[in-house]
Design a protein around this motif. Structure first.
Motif, PDB file in Angstrom:
ATOM      1  N   LEU A 210      22.612   3.806  29.204  1.00 48.08           N
ATOM      2  CA  LEU A 210      21.167   3.955  29.350  1.00 48.08           C
ATOM      3  C   LEU A 210      20.724   5.416  29.337  1.00 48.08           C
ATOM      4  N   GLY A 211      21.679   6.326  29.082  1.00 46.75           N
ATOM      5  CA  GLY A 211      21.333   7.735  28.962  1.00 46.75           C
ATOM      6  C   GLY A 211      21.372   8.517  30.248  1.00 46.75           C
ATOM      7  N   CYS A 212      21.978   7.971  31.308  1.00 47.84           N
ATOM      8  CA  CYS A 212      22.053   8.676  32.594  1.00 47.84           C
ATOM      9  C   CYS A 212      23.181   9.705  32.531  1.00 47.84           C
ATOM     10  N   PRO A 213      22.922  10.980  32.832  1.00 45.70           N
ATOM     11  CA  PRO A 213      23.996  11.982  32.827  1.00 45.70           C
ATOM     12  C   PRO A 213      25.009  11.706  33.939  1.00 45.70           C
ATOM     13  N   PRO A 214      26.241  12.210  33.801  1.00 47.52           N
ATOM     14  CA  PRO A 214      27.277  11.914  34.802  1.00 47.52           C
ATOM     15  C   PRO A 214      26.910  12.343  36.216  1.00 47.52           C
ATOM     16  N   TRP A 215      26.302  13.530  36.375  1.00 47.95           N
ATOM     17  CA  TRP A 215      25.983  13.995  37.722  1.00 47.95           C
ATOM     18  C   TRP A 215      24.948  13.092  38.398  1.00 47.95           C
ATOM     19  N   LYS A 216      23.988  12.607  37.595  1.00 47.85           N
ATOM     20  CA  LYS A 216      22.967  11.717  38.155  1.00 47.85           C
ATOM     21  C   LYS A 216      23.547  10.342  38.456  1.00 47.85           C
ATOM     22  N   ALA A 217      24.463   9.879  37.612  1.00 51.59           N
ATOM     23  CA  ALA A 217      25.126   8.599  37.886  1.00 51.59           C
ATOM     24  C   ALA A 217      25.945   8.674  39.165  1.00 51.59           C
ATOM     25  N   PHE A 218      26.532   9.844  39.425  1.00 52.58           N
ATOM     26  CA  PHE A 218      27.299  10.009  40.658  1.00 52.58           C
ATOM     27  C   PHE A 218      26.397   9.867  41.881  1.00 52.58           C
ATOM     28  N   TRP A 219      25.253  10.563  41.888  1.00 54.54           N
ATOM     29  CA  TRP A 219      24.368  10.539  43.050  1.00 54.54           C
ATOM     30  C   TRP A 219      23.606   9.221  43.193  1.00 54.54           C
ATOM     31  N   LYS A 220      23.371   8.526  42.078  1.00 47.11           N
ATOM     32  CA  LYS A 220      22.607   7.292  42.123  1.00 47.11           C
ATOM     33  C   LYS A 220      23.496   6.053  42.321  1.00 47.11           C
ATOM     34  N   ILE A 221      24.765   6.131  41.905  1.00 47.05           N
ATOM     35  CA  ILE A 221      25.625   4.938  41.938  1.00 47.05           C
ATOM     36  C   ILE A 221      26.868   5.167  42.790  1.00 47.05           C
ATOM     37  N   THR A 222      27.672   6.167  42.408  1.00 46.33           N
ATOM     38  CA  THR A 222      28.970   6.342  43.053  1.00 46.33           C
ATOM     39  C   THR A 222      28.831   6.682  44.534  1.00 46.33           C
ATOM     40  N   PHE A 223      28.062   7.713  44.836  1.00 46.16           N
ATOM     41  CA  PHE A 223      27.967   8.152  46.230  1.00 46.16           C
ATOM     42  C   PHE A 223      27.336   7.103  47.137  1.00 46.16           C
ATOM     43  N   PRO A 224      26.217   6.449  46.760  1.00 41.87           N
ATOM     44  CA  PRO A 224      25.675   5.411  47.647  1.00 41.87           C
ATOM     45  C   PRO A 224      26.655   4.273  47.903  1.00 41.87           C
ATOM     46  N   LEU A 225      27.412   3.865  46.884  1.00 45.60           N
ATOM     47  CA  LEU A 225      28.371   2.780  47.080  1.00 45.60           C
ATOM     48  C   LEU A 225      29.559   3.201  47.939  1.00 45.60           C
ATOM     49  N   SER A 226      29.803   4.507  48.013  1.00 46.64           N
ATOM     50  CA  SER A 226      30.932   4.991  48.819  1.00 46.64           C
ATOM     51  C   SER A 226      30.520   5.385  50.230  1.00 46.64           C
TER      52      SER A 226
END
Length: 301
Positions: A210-226
Motif C-alpha cells: 500500500l506504499g507505507c515506508p518501512p519506518w512508518k510500518a514499524f511504528w504503525k504495526i510492529t511496535f504496537p503489536l510488540s
C-alpha cells in the motif's frame, strides 16, 4: 452418565491446582512480608534477635501490639539519605531499563525475522550467560573495567590511548550501568522476542504493497503489536534493578547510592533490623505500582 461423574471427579483436582499457587504465595511471600512488617514496627535492642517486642504467644497479644510504633518510617522521611537512595535507585533503574529496551529491541527484532532454523541457536546464545554464575560474570567486569584491566590493555594495543593513560570507568556510575545492562539484557530480549515472533508477517507485506515506508510500518504495526513484550520486559528488568545490590556494590563507587546497598548496610553493618525492615517494606510498596500496572496489562492481552 459417565460425563457428569468425570466432571464431578475433576472438580477437587481443579481446586487443588488453583490452591497450590496461592499456598506457595502465602508461605513464601505473605508470611515473610508480615514478619518483616512486624520487625519494622519494633524498636532496636541489643539482644538476639536485635529488636523488641518479640512475639511470645497469644496471651499477651494486647501488650505486644501496644509496643509497636511507626517511628522507623518517620525516621526514613526525616533523613535525606534514604530519600536520596530511593530516588537514585529509581533513576538508575529507569535509565537502565531504557538502555536495555534500546539495545534489546533490535536484537529481538533480528531474532524474530531470522529464518526458523536459526532462531533456536540465537535464543540459546541469548541465554548462554545464564550458564555461568551471576557473581562470576560481575567479577569478570571488574577485570575488564579496572584501570589496569583488559579494556585499558586493548585500547593501548590498538593505539587508541597513550601508554600513560588508563580507562577510569571502574567504581563509577557508568560501570554500574554497564554491569546492569549486561546482566539483565536476556530478561529484556526474551519477552520482546516472544511478542515479535508471533507477529503476522503478512501485515508488513500489506503495508508495503500500500506504499507505507518501512519506518512508518514499524511504528504503525510492529511496535504496537510488540507492546506486551515491551511492557513485560521493562517490568521484569525495572523491578529487580531498583533493589539491586551486588552490581552497585562491586562496580559502583562510594557516590553510587542505591537502596539495596543502604538496606545491606542497615541489616549487616549497623544491625538495625527494624529500620532496615522499614526500608524493605517501603521499597516493596514502591514496586507494587509497576507490578500492578504489569498485571493489569497482562489481563488485557
Amino acid at each position: 452418565m459417565a460425563e457428569p461423574v468425570a466432571a464431578t471427579q475433576s472438580g477437587p483436582a481443579r481446586w487443588l491446582v488453583v490452591l497450590i499457587p496461592y499456598m506457595w504465595m502465602a508461605l513464601f511471600f505473605v508470611v515473610p512480608f508480615l514478619i518483616i512488617l512486624k520487625i519494622s514496627l519494633s524498636d532496636t535492642a541489643i539482644a538476639m534477635p536485635p529488636y523488641t517486642p518479640v512475639f511470645e504467644g497469644f496471651a499477651a497479644i494486647g501488650d505486644f501490639l501496644s509496643q509497636l510504633d511507626f517511628e522507623n518510617y518517620l525516621f526514613l522521611t526525616d533523613d535525606p539519605l534514604y530519600v536520596n537512595a530511593y530516588l537514585s535507585s529509581l533513576r538508575i533503574a529507569s535509565i537502565s531499563t531504557l538502555l536495555l529496551l534500546l539495545i534489546g529491541y533490535p536484537m529481538a527484532l533480528a531474532m524474530a525475522r531470522a529464518s526458523v532454523s536459526v532462531r533456536p541457536t540465537l535464543v540459546m546464545l541469548v541465554i548462554l550467560p545464564f550458564w555461568t554464575s551471576f557473581l562470576i560474570r560481575v567479577y569478570a567486569w571488574i577485570g575488564i573495567l579496572k584501570p589496569e584491566g583488559l579494556l585499558t590493555v586493548l585500547l593501548h594495543s590498538l593505539g587508541l590511548m597513550d601508554e600513560g593513560n588508563q580507562v577510569q570507568i571502574y567504581r563509577t556510575e557508568i560501570a554500574v550501568f554497564i554491569g546492569i545492562v549486561y546482566s539483565y539484557l536476556p530478561f529484556m530480549v526474551l519477552p520482546l522476542y516472544s511478542a515479535l515472533e508471533k507477529m503476522d508477517g503478512t501485515l508488513l507485506e500489506a503495508a508495503s504493497d500500500l506504499g507505507c515506508p518501512p519506518w512508518k510500518a514499524f511504528w504503525k504495526i510492529t511496535f504496537p503489536l510488540s507492546l506486551p513484550g515491551v511492557i513485560a520486559g521493562s517490568m521484569i528488568c525495572f523491578i529487580p534493578i531498583t533493589g539491586e545490590f551486588v552490581i552497585p556494590d562491586l562496580l559502583g563507587g562510594s557516590n553510587t547510592l542505591m537502596i539495596g546497598k543502604t538496606l545491606w548496610t542497615e541489616f549487616f553493618g549497623n544491625r538495625d533490623w527494624p529500620l532496615a525492615s522499614a526500608v524493605a517494606v517501603l521499597l516493596l510498596l514502591i514496586l507494587v505500582v509497576p507490578i500492578a500496572i504489569f498485571q493489569n496489562q497482562q489481563q488485557k492481552v
